[in-house]
Design an enzyme around this catalytic site. Structure first.
Site, PDB file in Angstrom:
ATOM      1  N   GLY A 116     -12.069   4.960  37.679  1.00 28.63           N
ATOM      2  CA  GLY A 116     -13.000   4.919  37.521  1.00 28.63           C
ATOM      3  C   GLY A 116     -13.124   3.952  35.943  1.00 28.63           C
ATOM      4  O   GLY A 116     -12.211   5.128  35.149  1.00 28.63           O
ATOM      5  N   GLY A 119     -19.841   5.298  31.318  1.00 26.57           N
ATOM      6  CA  GLY A 119     -20.471   4.700  30.057  1.00 26.57           C
ATOM      7  C   GLY A 119     -19.523   5.203  28.726  1.00 26.57           C
ATOM      8  O   GLY A 119     -19.885   4.263  27.682  1.00 26.57           O
ATOM      9  N   LYS A 173     -10.667  11.534  31.007  1.00 26.60           N
ATOM     10  CA  LYS A 173     -11.116  10.917  30.720  1.00 26.60           C
ATOM     11  C   LYS A 173     -10.801  10.479  28.861  1.00 26.60           C
ATOM     12  O   LYS A 173     -10.430  10.447  28.438  1.00 26.60           O
ATOM     13  CB  LYS A 173     -13.406  11.210  30.636  1.00 26.60           C
ATOM     14  N   ASP A 178     -28.868  14.669  31.540  1.00 25.18           N
ATOM     15  CA  ASP A 178     -28.122  13.450  32.532  1.00 25.18           C
ATOM     16  C   ASP A 178     -27.822  13.438  33.591  1.00 25.18           C
ATOM     17  O   ASP A 178     -26.695  13.339  34.469  1.00 25.18           O
ATOM     18  CB  ASP A 178     -26.916  12.681  31.976  1.00 25.18           C
TER      19      ASP A 178
END
Length: 920
Positions: free
Chosen positions: A627, A630, A648, A751
């Site tokens: 994936g 942002g 990540k 968020d």
């Protein structure tokens, strides 16, 4: 009549009897029933009987023709408003409050005799029944907490209710201006318009309501100055204009109100000083004006002439000294003046304020010694003296603080030893003594504080060893002893407190680091202690420690050198050491070259690692990408030990200029690493470690095999059943409650959305992506931060236009996630209309007759309909446009537990149990 159902009523006038003798009407002797002399039922009071069912369709026309009073509060009434009541032409009092009644309201004009109408705390929707303006006999009108109505304005016709004494319209969707004509309703005693969408100025005409005793306008959008004319209302005892946008000064005229007991003006933009005359009010019980721009001194006489119960002046710009007589009445419960510019000493007589429960004076410039006895106030639950200039020894009077739960004295100049008497304050949950001048040992008796959750002693001058008794604190979640002069070993027993946050860094500790600390990868928790070492069972380099055996050999060598004085032996030793160091230097240089060529990343680990850098870095290839977010690319990496991790890789300077990259690291990487690294909660995703160098940064997380909630709901991966959805929602709520209420300082995620809720193999949820989280300082009111973040569709309305994040913003976003789970729909969809969200769509659907059923996900079993509706109510509360009316996450957890899915067999039972709480 059943004890738990009123679907079939047996109370009626016997049409076969011509006698007026009440002895022939046994129902007149029933509890809750009142009859007249002719045997007719005139009053029914079934308040709080927990009945369920519906009111008969011919209640007055056939059964109870002379009914004057019907009280059915705190029951469970089905089928909406019982229109049969409209036939009760003699009815004077109707109370259906707190009865879970819902639906649209009919024209109420037929109830001409009504004096009291109470439909508060219900679930009505649609248009507000303006027909109530025709009920000219009304003395009390109560629609409090009916937020489902469409927006409506107060009509001029409301002034026809000339007998009205109480008009209670809190949180029922009133918008627009307050009409000045309300000033003609001279009978009004109580006017309640709080929690609505009112705008404009407070009309000066309200000053004509000579009988008014209570005026409640808080939580609106009112602007302008407070009219001086309010000072004409000599009967007023309660004024609350809080949480508006009022400007100007506090009118002097309010200080002449002879009966004024409660004055609450907090969270506005008032300026100027607090009128000195307010201290002369003999009836004043509560003054709350926090979060304004007030200046000047606190009136010296405040509390001198009245039995003051609460004083909250926090978050202003007040200066000068504290009022000396604030406790004279002996009833002061709340004294809150934090975040001002106050100076001087704490008055000595504050030590006699035995009624105090909350005492907070932090973030001022107060100085001098703390009066003996202040820390021992017998009823105080919170004592907050932090961030001032207090000095002197730590008072041992704290032993008398039997009710003390939270004690803050950080950021002062308190010296001397920490008295063992602190252990007698056995209800302590949080202690912050950091950044002072405390010396001496940590008393072992502190281990007796069995409820302790937070203990912060960092940045003092504490010496001696860490007491083993700290391991007795089974509830401890945060222990910080860093930046002291502590020596000796880290007790192995303290590792029983893991996986909580422990920090022993920057002391003089020595000896082997306990095995669990190394296994958990908590390098930062013991760094800065040169005497610490790793046992031979571990790779010392991964623990950032020298091996213990090497330290032992070094110590023996030093002892031998000191004990031998012969020059030739010393010379020989030097030759030996020189040769040995030369060989080791070559080996180290070769190793360093190899390491540099293979691994150019610095590593910061937070847990035990079962992999090395090489294994991670070599797996950062295209086929492992799962994936893009942002902030970077996400990889799934299967390790050689069979474990999988998610990595990540943050966007680097290859795609952003150097300055932007640096800002990104400051905001994203630092926040994510520092926030997640020390968090230990089953519903928060685990961060194992961080690799970073000049080119890129890698965050290594636990891998969640079921992806994120968004995909599970919206990407046709199969339908999650309602019990699973409820379990996911409850887990997320528990994770957020932990962040908001159990951490010091608390954390606002900012968020929350379904893509940031990850699911493990058992569909247990984990909250992830703290790239936009902020750690905020704990204060009496919620702090805020102004860095814009979040995702459209999930953003709380106040955050969207003010950019100020609070925990209530997270609550709103969680409410949107609940709506996703309930409806199976996305937060933003073309079906909702242009620029409309799921919150708008649901609010309009539930305002129609069958709308509630239309919003439920039709893919789910109907057995859980009632359970889903319960959660829908929670979601609607969480997404209330007024932040203060949203529940806290602690409250949400309780509500979600109460709304646990019904057992299938229980949901199949008859209609008579509908509306009761489902039980697992």
């Amino acid at each position: 009549m059943s004890g738990n159902s009123f679907s079939e009523w047996n109370i009626s006038n016997n049409s076969n009897s011509t006698s007026n003798n009440t002895l022939q009407s046994p129902y007149c002797n029933y509890v809750g029933i009142t009859c007249d002399d002719d045997g007719y039922v005139t009053e029914i009071d079934f308040t709080s009987w927990f009945l369920t069912g519906h009111i008969p369709s011919d209640i007055c026309s056939n059964y109870l023709p002379k009914l004057r009073v019907l009280r059915m509060a705190y029951n469970n009434i089905h089928d909406g408003f019982p229109t049969s009541i409209l036939n009760c032409s003699l009815l004077q009092e109707l109370d259906l409050s707190h009865s879970k009644i819902s639906g649209a309201l009919p024209d109420l004009s037929p109830l001409k005799s009504l004096r009291l109408l109470d439909l508060s705390y219900s679930l009505f929707y649609g248009e507000f029944p303006l027909s109530v303006t025709n009920l000219t006999s009304l003395e009390q009108l109560n629609f409090n907490e009916n937020g489902g109505f469409r927006l409506w304005k107060l009509p001029e016709e409301i002034t026809r209710l000339t007998r009205l004494k109480r008009m209670l319209l809190m949180t029922c969707s009133v918008h627009g201006f307050i009409p000045g004509s309300i000033g003609n309703m001279s009978s009004l005693v109580d006017l309640e318009l709080s929690g609505n969408y009112l705008v404009g100025q407070i009309p000066a005409e309200l000053g004509r309501l000579k009988n008014l005793e209570s005026l409640q306008l808080y939580y609106n959008g009112l602007v302008g100055e407070i009219p001086d004319e309010i000072g004409n209302l000599t009967q007023l005892f309660d004024i609350d204009f809080s949480v508006n946008r009022l400007t100007g000064k506090i009118p002097e005229s309010l200080c002449s109100l002879p009966n004024l007991a409660y004055l609450q003006l907090y969270n506005n933009s008032l300026r100027g000083g607090i009128p000195p005359a307010i201290g002369n009010l003999t009836s004043l019980s509560m003054l709350s004006v926090y979060l304004n721009f007030l200046t000047g001194e606190i009136p010296r006489s405040i509390g001198k002439y009245s039995d003051l119960n609460g004083l909250d002046l926090s978050e202003n710009e007040l200066s000068g000294e504290l009022p000396p007589d604030v406790c004279r009445g002996g009833k002061l419960v709340y004294f809150l003046v934090l975040d001002n510019q106050l100076s001087g000493r704490l008055p000595e007589n504050y030590a006699k304020c035995n009624s105090l429960i909350r005492f907070r004076v932090s973030h001022n410039s107060l100085s001098g010694q703390i009066p003996d006895g202040v820390l021992g106030l017998p009823n105080a639950a919170i004592i907050d003296l932090g961030s001032n200039h207090f000095e002197g020894p730590f008072p041992n009077s704290i032993q008398n603080a039997k009710n003390l739960s939270e004690f803050y004295i950080q950021g002062n100049r308190i010296s001397g030893t920490l008295p063992l008497e602190i252990s007698k304050a056995t209800n302590l949950v949080k202690i912050d003594l950091s950044n002072n001048l405390l010396s001496g040992p940590i008393p072992s008796e502190i281990g007796n504080l069995g409820k302790l959750n937070v203990l912060l002693l960092q940045s003092n001058k504490l010496v001696s060893s860490i007491p083993k008794s700290l391991s007795l604190l089974k509830s401890l979640n945060l222990l910080n002893l860093s930046n002291n002069l502590l020596s000796g070993r880290i007790p192995d027993s303290l590792c029983q407190l893991l996986p909580n946050s422990l920090d022993f860094s920057n002391n003089r500790l020595s000896g082997p680091v306990p095995v669990p600390l190394i296994k958990e990868g908590l390098v930062e928790s013991y760094s800065g202690n040169p005497g610490l070492c790793a046992s031979e069972y571990f790779n010392s380099s991964s623990a950032n420690l020298p091996p213990c055996e090497k330290i032992k050999n070094r110590n023996r060598l030093i002892f031998w050198v000191v004990g031998v004085s012969a020059f030739i032996i010393i010379l020989g030793l030097l030759v030996f050491l020189k040769r040995r160091l030369s060989r080791e230097s070559v080996v180290m240089e070769q190793g360093a070259l190899s390491c540099t060529s293979s691994f150019s990343y610095d590593i910061k680990s937070f847990r035990k690692l079962s992999f090395n850098q090489r294994e991670i870095i070599e797996a950062l290839i295209e086929k492992n990408v799962i994936g893009y977010g942002g902030s970077g690319t996400v990889y799934k990496i299967e390790l050689s030990n069979g474990q999988s991790v998610a990595v990540k890789k943050l966007w680097t300077s290859n795609t952003m200029d150097l300055l932007t990259d640096q800002l990104f690291l400051d905001r994203e990487l630092k926040a994510e690493v520092e926030t997640l690294g020390n968090i230990r909660h089953k519903n928060i995703v685990k961060l194992y470690c961080c690799f970073s160098n000049a080119d890129s940064s890698l965050l290594v997380y636990e891998y969640m095999p079921n992806g994120n909630l968004w995909d599970s709901l919206h990407q046709n991966k199969g339908v999650l059943d309602w019990p699973t959805r409820h379990r996911i929602a409850l887990g997320v709520a528990q994770g957020l409650a932990y962040l908001h209420h159990d951490l010091l300082p608390p954390i606002i995620h900012r968020d929350i959305k379904s893509t940031n809720i990850l699911l493990d193999a058992d569909f247990e949820p984990k909250v992830a992506d703290f790239g936009v989280a902020k750690v905020l300082q704990a204060r009496v009111m919620e702090s805020s931060t102004t860095v814009v973040a979040g995702t459209y569709g999930y953003l709380a309305p106040e955050y969207a236009y003010s950019s100020k994040a609070t925990t209530k913003c997270d609550v709103y976003s969680f409410g949107v996630v609940l709506m996703e789970l309930i409806t199976g729909r996305k937060p933003v969809d073309a079906e909702f209309g242009e620029n409309k969200s799921i919150v708008f769509w649901i609010s309009h659907k539930v305002a129609t007759k069958d709308g509630v059923m239309e919003v439920l996900d039709k893919r789910l079993s109907g057995w859980f309909k009632d359970c889903m509706i319960q959660v829908l109510r929670i979601a609607i509360r969480c997404t209330c446009s007024t932040p203060a009316l949203r529940p806290t996450m602690k409250e949400v957890v309780k509500l979600m537990i109460d709304a646990a899915p019904c057992r299938v067999d229980a949901c199949k039972t008859s209609e008579k149990i509908k509306g009761s709480h489902p039980q697992d």
